[in-house]
Design an enzyme around this catalytic site. Structure first.
Site, short mmCIF file in Angstrom:
data_model
loop_
_atom_site.label_atom_id
_atom_site.label_comp_id
_atom_site.label_asym_id
_atom_site.label_seq_id
_atom_site.Cartn_x
_atom_site.Cartn_y
_atom_site.Cartn_z
N ASP A 1 0.81 -1.22 0.00
CA ASP A 1 0.00 0.00 0.00
C ASP A 1 0.84 1.28 0.00
OD1 ASP A 1 1.01 -0.26 2.53
OD2 ASP A 1 -0.88 0.03 3.57
N TYR B 1 10.71 4.15 1.64
CA TYR B 1 11.56 3.11 2.23
C TYR B 1 13.01 3.19 1.76
CZ TYR B 1 7.90 0.67 4.76
OH TYR B 1 6.92 0.34 5.67
C1 G6P Z 1 3.35 0.32 5.18
C2 G6P Z 1 4.07 -0.67 4.35
C3 G6P Z 1 3.79 -2.05 4.83
C4 G6P Z 1 4.13 -2.18 6.29
C5 G6P Z 1 3.47 -1.11 7.12
C6 G6P Z 1 4.06 -1.13 8.50
O1 G6P Z 1 1.99 0.19 5.02
O2 G6P Z 1 3.76 -0.60 3.00
O3 G6P Z 1 4.56 -2.94 4.07
O4 G6P Z 1 3.75 -3.44 6.78
O5 G6P Z 1 3.68 0.14 6.55
O6 G6P Z 1 3.23 -0.51 9.39
P1 G6P Z 1 3.46 -0.65 10.96
O7 G6P Z 1 2.46 0.26 11.55
O8 G6P Z 1 3.23 -2.12 11.30
O9 G6P Z 1 4.87 -0.24 11.22
MN MN Z 2 4.68 -2.46 1.96
#
Ligand code: G6P
Ligand code: MN
Length: 441
Positions: free
Chosen positions: A169, A264
């Site tokens: 996403d 990222y």
């Molecule tokens: C985004 C990335 C995902 C990831 C998430 C982490 O949506 O695209 O790949 O899993 O962030 O979120 P969090 O709140 O678990 O750190």
């Molecule tokens: Mn991701």
């Protein structure tokens, strides 16, 4: 006949946002049966009971159930939404801390946190795909499971014919933020993008008249007019990690202004700045364990104890809408454009055709058909080649259990400065992941 959807990893904290969109859009998906499947009995029972009540009390006709029995869950399935996390966020935090204690990036998808997560996930997903072949070979798998970059490489290498779309996403979230800044409707913009998952760039943002708006965005960043973008995803608003991440993304764009970076890339282009900012004793994994996890499961407990979900509601987010939009595109053969992780197969003409890349593609009943990118420049190509070699070696290490291959992967990872640090982190991660990783010899 209606469609049966299965949430693989249904007890996950990422489920609520998807469950809400499925509820709202059940009719257009012809969704009649929804199964939450998980290996974690406690969590799937909490979310399962909650969802049953919530759906019924909001007038949904969808038949909701939950189970830890994979055979039962997969039989007759049409769509599997997969988002699993062997070891949960607790293991994520352990990995992050091991990396940070050696002064290198500790993150669940980038650096060696991603390596470790991949070694936990690949064996699990392999078994799941075998079960899909057995029970519902015609079902579509829409996969959000991380580390998507490495996992998608593993899936399409081992199961080239898999009916699987590997998605993230992040591109749509950043595109939403860009559209918001430019004061445009997201649907009126065409984004040109290439890269690997969590490792890509936007090369153009074309509006309805065919004009490229990236130069304007670049100018606004270079002149200092803006130093961040406002998030398009409600779930991340107010979250310090994402606030910092979006600022860092703009800082990187300022220093590498040719293309707009996926956020990222902060872990690869500015790893020193990231390690500096991180708290090695309270990481993102800890934050999620103490925040989102507690909030979601205690709300389920409260609702179950009350016997009613009438005073509770789930929030639909970008994450939920994106995966449902893709299922909708397949069901109705709309051939809309989405960013997916897919075999390159010549789309990037000067990149390995047998490597999974992240690209815009047109999605319909035939699956995803990626756009042609053509040649990419040397800087991005060089970064991607070394990252892809690292990803491929990680897949190989997970599938063969070769320690030497694992070490090669680790040393190739851009966040690792030398063999001493790489080997030390690898060995500590292995010791901490004995329950999950394949045996390395
Ligand atoms: C985004 C990335 C995902 C990831 C998430 C982490 O949506 O695209 O790949 O899993 O962030 O979120 P969090 O709140 O678990 O750190
Ligand atoms: Mn991701």
């Amino acid at each position: 006949m209606g469609n049966k959807f299965v949430m693989v990893g249904g007890g996950s904290t990422q489920s609520p946002g998807i469950l809400e969109v499925l509820r709202q859009r059940a009719t257009e998906l012809n969704l009649t049966e929804l199964v939450l499947y998980d290996i974690d009995e406690h969590r799937v029972s909490l979310l399962g009971q909650y969802t049953k009540m919530y759906y019924a009390e909001t007038g949904s006709k969808v038949n909701v159930s939950f189970t830890t029995n994979i055979d039962e869950a997969f039989t007759g399935a049409d769509f599997l939404f997969m988002q699993i996390r062997p070891g949960l966020n607790a293991q994520r935090a352990i990995d992050e801390k091991i990396c940070l204690s050696h002064g290198v990036v500790g993150q669940e998808t980038c650096g060696l946190g991603g390596f470790s997560f991949a070694l936990r996930v690949i064996p699990a997903v392999r078994q799941i795909i075998q079960k899909v072949k057995e029970h519902c070979p015609d079902a579509w798998i829409l996969n959000y499971t991380n580390p998507e970059a490495i996992l998608s490489e593993a899936i399409f290498t081992e199961f080239p014919e898999a009916k699987c779309l590997c998605i993230c996403d992040m591109p749509i979230s950043i595109e939403g933020a860009i559209a918001k800044y430019l004061n445009k409707d997201l649907r009126d913009l065409t984004f040109k993008y290439f890269g690997l998952n969590h490792f890509g760039w936007w090369t153009a943002i074309i509006d309805k008249n065919g004009a490229d708006l990236l130069p304007q965005l670049r100018e606004d960043v270079l002149s200092g007019k803006i130093d961040t973008l406002l998030m398009s995803n409600d779930e991340t608003v107010g979250d310090q990690y994402w606030i910092e991440t979006y600022k860092q993304m703009i800082k990187i764009f300022k220093r590498f202004p040719k293309y707009f970076p996926n956020c990222y890339l902060q872990y690869y282009l500015t790893p020193d700045e990231m390690v500096e900012k991180d708290n090695p004793t309270f990481t993102r994994g800890d934050f999620v364990t103490n925040g989102r996890e507690k909030r979601i499961y205690s709300e389920c407990e409260r609702v179950i104890a009350n016997g009613s979900a009438k005073d509770s509601h789930l929030h639909a987010g970008v994450h939920g809408n994106y995966i449902v939009d893709i299922a909708h595109a397949i069901i109705h053969d709309t051939r809309e454009r989405f960013t997916v992780n897919i075999m390159n197969n010549g789309s990037i003409s000067n990149f390995d055709p047998k490597a999974v890349v992240e690209l815009p593609a047109y999605v319909g009943a035939a699956g995803a058909e990626p756009i042609v990118v053509g040649e990419i420049p040397t800087f991005e190509k060089g970064l991607m080649e070394s990252q892809k070699a690292y990803e491929k070696l990680t897949v190989e290490a997970a599938l063969t259990g070769s320690y030497q291959t694992a070490l090669e992967a680790v040393v190739l990872n851009k966040t690792i400065p030398n063999l001493t640090v790489g080997k030390a982190v690898l060995d500590e991660l292995y010791a901490a992941n004995k329950e999950w990783w394949p045996e390395l010899t």
